[in-house]
Design a protein around this motif. Structure first.
Motif, PDB file in Angstrom:
ATOM      1  N   ARG A  19       0.822  -1.216   0.000  1.00  0.00           N
ATOM      2  CA  ARG A  19       0.000   0.000   0.000  1.00  0.00           C
ATOM      3  C   ARG A  19       0.852   1.260   0.000  1.00  0.00           C
ATOM      4  N   TYR A  20       1.975   1.222   0.708  1.00  0.00           N
ATOM      5  CA  TYR A  20       2.882   2.367   0.731  1.00  0.00           C
ATOM      6  C   TYR A  20       3.866   2.347  -0.435  1.00  0.00           C
ATOM      7  N   GLY A  21       3.881   1.265  -1.197  1.00  0.00           N
ATOM      8  CA  GLY A  21       4.782   1.162  -2.340  1.00  0.00           C
ATOM      9  C   GLY A  21       6.248   1.017  -1.964  1.00  0.00           C
ATOM     10  N   VAL A  22       6.510   0.322  -0.835  1.00  0.00           N
ATOM     11  CA  VAL A  22       7.883   0.233  -0.333  1.00  0.00           C
ATOM     12  C   VAL A  22       8.376  -1.203  -0.141  1.00  0.00           C
ATOM     13  N   ALA A  23       7.662  -2.180  -0.668  1.00  0.00           N
ATOM     14  CA  ALA A  23       8.026  -3.582  -0.431  1.00  0.00           C
ATOM     15  C   ALA A  23       9.459  -3.880  -0.878  1.00  0.00           C
ATOM     16  N   GLU A  24       9.819  -3.477  -2.084  1.00  0.00           N
ATOM     17  CA  GLU A  24      11.171  -3.742  -2.585  1.00  0.00           C
ATOM     18  C   GLU A  24      12.220  -2.991  -1.779  1.00  0.00           C
ATOM     19  N   ASP A  25      11.904  -1.759  -1.380  1.00  0.00           N
ATOM     20  CA  ASP A  25      12.846  -0.967  -0.586  1.00  0.00           C
ATOM     21  C   ASP A  25      13.110  -1.638   0.759  1.00  0.00           C
ATOM     22  N   LEU A  26      12.075  -2.186   1.370  1.00  0.00           N
ATOM     23  CA  LEU A  26      12.248  -2.891   2.641  1.00  0.00           C
ATOM     24  C   LEU A  26      13.130  -4.123   2.458  1.00  0.00           C
ATOM     25  N   GLU A  27      12.875  -4.867   1.411  1.00  0.00           N
ATOM     26  CA  GLU A  27      13.689  -6.052   1.141  1.00  0.00           C
ATOM     27  C   GLU A  27      15.142  -5.670   0.901  1.00  0.00           C
ATOM     28  N   ASP A  28      15.369  -4.530   0.249  1.00  0.00           N
ATOM     29  CA  ASP A  28      16.740  -4.045   0.027  1.00  0.00           C
ATOM     30  C   ASP A  28      17.441  -3.730   1.350  1.00  0.00           C
ATOM     31  N   LEU A  29      16.655  -3.410   2.378  1.00  0.00           N
ATOM     32  CA  LEU A  29      17.204  -3.151   3.713  1.00  0.00           C
ATOM     33  C   LEU A  29      17.378  -4.444   4.513  1.00  0.00           C
ATOM     34  N   GLY A  30      17.049  -5.562   3.902  1.00  0.00           N
ATOM     35  CA  GLY A  30      17.176  -6.848   4.593  1.00  0.00           C
ATOM     36  C   GLY A  30      15.998  -7.167   5.491  1.00  0.00           C
ATOM     37  N   ILE A  31      14.877  -6.502   5.232  1.00  0.00           N
ATOM     38  CA  ILE A  31      13.660  -6.717   6.016  1.00  0.00           C
ATOM     39  C   ILE A  31      12.740  -7.645   5.241  1.00  0.00           C
ATOM     40  N   GLU A  32      12.359  -8.731   5.879  1.00  0.00           N
ATOM     41  CA  GLU A  32      11.431  -9.686   5.281  1.00  0.00           C
ATOM     42  C   GLU A  32      10.065  -9.005   5.105  1.00  0.00           C
ATOM     43  N   VAL A  33       9.401  -9.278   4.000  1.00  0.00           N
ATOM     44  CA  VAL A  33       8.070  -8.740   3.742  1.00  0.00           C
ATOM     45  C   VAL A  33       7.131  -9.920   3.527  1.00  0.00           C
ATOM     46  N   GLY A  34       6.051  -9.977   4.296  1.00  0.00           N
ATOM     47  CA  GLY A  34       5.140 -11.104   4.163  1.00  0.00           C
ATOM     48  C   GLY A  34       3.833 -10.888   4.892  1.00  0.00           C
ATOM     49  N   ALA A  35       3.031 -11.919   4.903  1.00  0.00           N
ATOM     50  CA  ALA A  35       1.712 -11.871   5.550  1.00  0.00           C
ATOM     51  C   ALA A  35       1.879 -11.932   7.068  1.00  0.00           C
TER      52      ALA A  35
END
Length: 114
Positions: free
Chosen positions: A80-96
């Protein structure tokens, strides 16, 4: 045999000082000082945007990760914020997280809400 102790911190605020000096500071120091076996910080809501936009917060994220803290973000929020890839680039897992978080609450696992 003792059960491993896991702490989850639900980080929802977009306040950088709270994120840096409470959420990430406590998480990193908890691991460094072996207060918990595992610490997971869950980014939810506005926290996902703050994490990718604030360099000081990103530095604290790196410190926490180096200490062994796991960071994971709500996938729906990240999209929703359009930041999923940016978070992953920071080494942050993105998921449910809705289901797993609900189960944690129901089971009484230790959770800090910020």
């Amino acid at each position: 045999m003792s059960k491993e102790k896991t702490l989850h911190i639900l980080w929802t605020t977009d306040n950088a000082d709270t994120a840096r000096f409470m959420v990430l500071f406590y998480a990193a120091n908890s691991m460094t000082n072996r207060l918990w076996d595992h610490v997971t910080v869950i980014l939810w809501g506005a926290a996902v945007k703050l994490a990718v936009e604030n360099e000081a917060v990103q530095e604290e994220i790196k410190i926490a990760q180096h200490a062994g803290v796991k960071l994971s973000a709500c996938g729906s929020c990240a999209r929703r914020y359009g930041v999923a890839e940016d978070l992953e680039d920071l080494g942050i897992e993105v998921g449910a997280w809705v289901g797993p978080f609900t189960e944690m609450v129901k089971s009484g696992e230790p959770i800090i809400y910020v």
